[in-house]
Motif scaffolding. Structure first.
Motif, PDB file in Angstrom:
ATOM      1  N   ARG A 179      68.327  91.990  23.976  1.00  0.00           N
ATOM      2  CA  ARG A 179      69.353  91.368  24.834  1.00  0.00           C
ATOM      3  C   ARG A 179      69.470  92.125  26.147  1.00  0.00           C
ATOM      4  NH1 ARG A 179      74.422  92.572  25.985  1.00  0.00           N
ATOM      5  NH2 ARG A 179      75.895  90.964  26.569  1.00  0.00           N
ATOM      6  N   LYS A 210      67.181  94.009  27.598  1.00  0.00           N
ATOM      7  CA  LYS A 210      65.980  93.785  28.413  1.00  0.00           C
ATOM      8  C   LYS A 210      66.096  92.482  29.193  1.00  0.00           C
ATOM      9  CE  LYS A 210      62.934  95.192  25.066  1.00  0.00           C
ATOM     10  NZ  LYS A 210      61.628  95.162  24.402  1.00  0.00           N
ATOM     11  N   GLU A 211      66.594  91.441  28.525  1.00  0.00           N
ATOM     12  CA  GLU A 211      66.754  90.150  29.194  1.00  0.00           C
ATOM     13  C   GLU A 211      67.712  90.258  30.378  1.00  0.00           C
ATOM     14  OE1 GLU A 211      67.883  87.182  26.348  1.00  0.00           O
ATOM     15  OE2 GLU A 211      66.092  87.532  25.129  1.00  0.00           O
ATOM     16  N   ILE A 212      68.819  90.942  30.180  1.00  0.00           N
ATOM     17  CA  ILE A 212      69.808  91.104  31.252  1.00  0.00           C
ATOM     18  C   ILE A 212      69.221  91.916  32.399  1.00  0.00           C
ATOM     19  CG2 ILE A 212      72.012  92.179  31.865  1.00  0.00           C
ATOM     20  CD1 ILE A 212      72.909  91.504  28.936  1.00  0.00           C
ATOM     21  N   MET A 214      66.054  92.473  33.166  1.00  0.00           N
ATOM     22  CA  MET A 214      64.958  91.772  33.842  1.00  0.00           C
ATOM     23  C   MET A 214      65.479  90.632  34.710  1.00  0.00           C
ATOM     24  SD  MET A 214      62.497  93.682  33.259  1.00  0.00           S
ATOM     25  CE  MET A 214      61.448  92.767  34.332  1.00  0.00           C
ATOM     26  N   SER A 215      66.525  89.979  34.283  1.00  0.00           N
ATOM     27  CA  SER A 215      67.119  88.926  35.098  1.00  0.00           C
ATOM     28  C   SER A 215      67.673  89.509  36.406  1.00  0.00           C
ATOM     29  CB  SER A 215      68.235  88.224  34.314  1.00  0.00           C
ATOM     30  OG  SER A 215      68.891  87.291  35.132  1.00  0.00           O
ATOM     31  N   LEU A 216      68.406  90.610  36.299  1.00  0.00           N
ATOM     32  CA  LEU A 216      68.920  91.265  37.506  1.00  0.00           C
ATOM     33  C   LEU A 216      67.775  91.782  38.372  1.00  0.00           C
ATOM     34  CD1 LEU A 216      71.982  93.229  36.098  1.00  0.00           C
ATOM     35  CD2 LEU A 216      72.049  91.403  37.807  1.00  0.00           C
ATOM     36  N   GLN A 252      64.719  90.604  38.647  1.00  0.00           N
ATOM     37  CA  GLN A 252      64.089  89.471  39.334  1.00  0.00           C
ATOM     38  C   GLN A 252      64.937  88.988  40.507  1.00  0.00           C
ATOM     39  OE1 GLN A 252      63.476  86.803  36.045  1.00  0.00           O
ATOM     40  NE2 GLN A 252      61.440  87.619  35.619  1.00  0.00           N
ATOM     41  N   LYS A 253      66.238  88.918  40.332  1.00  0.00           N
ATOM     42  CA  LYS A 253      67.115  88.485  41.418  1.00  0.00           C
ATOM     43  C   LYS A 253      67.086  89.481  42.571  1.00  0.00           C
ATOM     44  CE  LYS A 253      70.186  85.934  38.361  1.00  0.00           C
ATOM     45  NZ  LYS A 253      71.473  85.926  37.672  1.00  0.00           N
ATOM     46  N   THR A 297      63.645  89.269  44.335  1.00  0.00           N
ATOM     47  CA  THR A 297      63.541  88.020  45.093  1.00  0.00           C
ATOM     48  C   THR A 297      64.263  88.135  46.430  1.00  0.00           C
ATOM     49  OG1 THR A 297      63.353  86.726  43.075  1.00  0.00           O
ATOM     50  CG2 THR A 297      64.055  85.556  45.060  1.00  0.00           C
ATOM     51  N   LEU A 338      75.351  89.143  43.522  1.00  0.00           N
ATOM     52  CA  LEU A 338      74.770  88.892  42.202  1.00  0.00           C
ATOM     53  C   LEU A 338      75.830  89.026  41.121  1.00  0.00           C
ATOM     54  CD1 LEU A 338      71.418  90.853  42.452  1.00  0.00           C
ATOM     55  CD2 LEU A 338      71.805  88.420  42.814  1.00  0.00           C
ATOM     56  N   ASP A 368      77.440  90.270  38.042  1.00  0.00           N
ATOM     57  CA  ASP A 368      77.319  91.547  37.334  1.00  0.00           C
ATOM     58  C   ASP A 368      78.580  91.755  36.501  1.00  0.00           C
ATOM     59  OD1 ASP A 368      76.544  94.097  36.526  1.00  0.00           O
ATOM     60  OD2 ASP A 368      77.350  95.030  38.327  1.00  0.00           O
TER      61      ASP A 368
END
Length: 109
Positions: A20, A22-24, A26-28, A30-31, A34, A78, A80
């Motif tokens: 869970r 890692k998903e959070i 990696m999402s941050l 990527q944002k 970008t 973002l 958070d």
């Protein structure tokens, strides 16, 4: 060099970020990437050290102010909810100018 540090909250038995988490992260990640890539071409180094996920942005000094402007108010733009953003800092890294041509050559080939 600019540094963005994110807090790691959940870890598994091996003391690595949980699935869970890692998903959070990696999402941050990527944002963040970008947004910064829209401003300048960069080199990125990512380090997971204990409870901190660190993202280093390297670029020639002329672009550092542009990147800094993007990073400075990123926390406000973002989502958070867990308050993971723990550090934003920029420092002049004279050694980067010495080795940047080597990295540019490696990444172009």
């Amino acid at each position: 060099m600019w540094l963005v540090s994110l807090q790691v909250f959940e870890r598994n038995e091996q003391q690595l970020p949980s699935e869970r988490e890692k998903e959070i992260l990696m999402s941050l990640f990527q944002k963040i990437i970008t947004e910064v890539i829209e401003e300048a071409t960069i080199r990125i180094v990512v380090i997971l050290s204990g409870e901190v996920f660190e993202i280093f942005f390297y670029r020639k000094e002329a672009d550092m102010q542009t990147i800094g402007g993007c990073i400075f108010d990123m926390k406000d733009r973002l989502e958070d909810r867990e308050d993971r953003f723990i550090q934003f800092s920029g420092t002049k890294d004279p050694d980067w100018e010495k080795v940047s041509d080597i990295y540019n050559h490696i990444f172009k080939n």
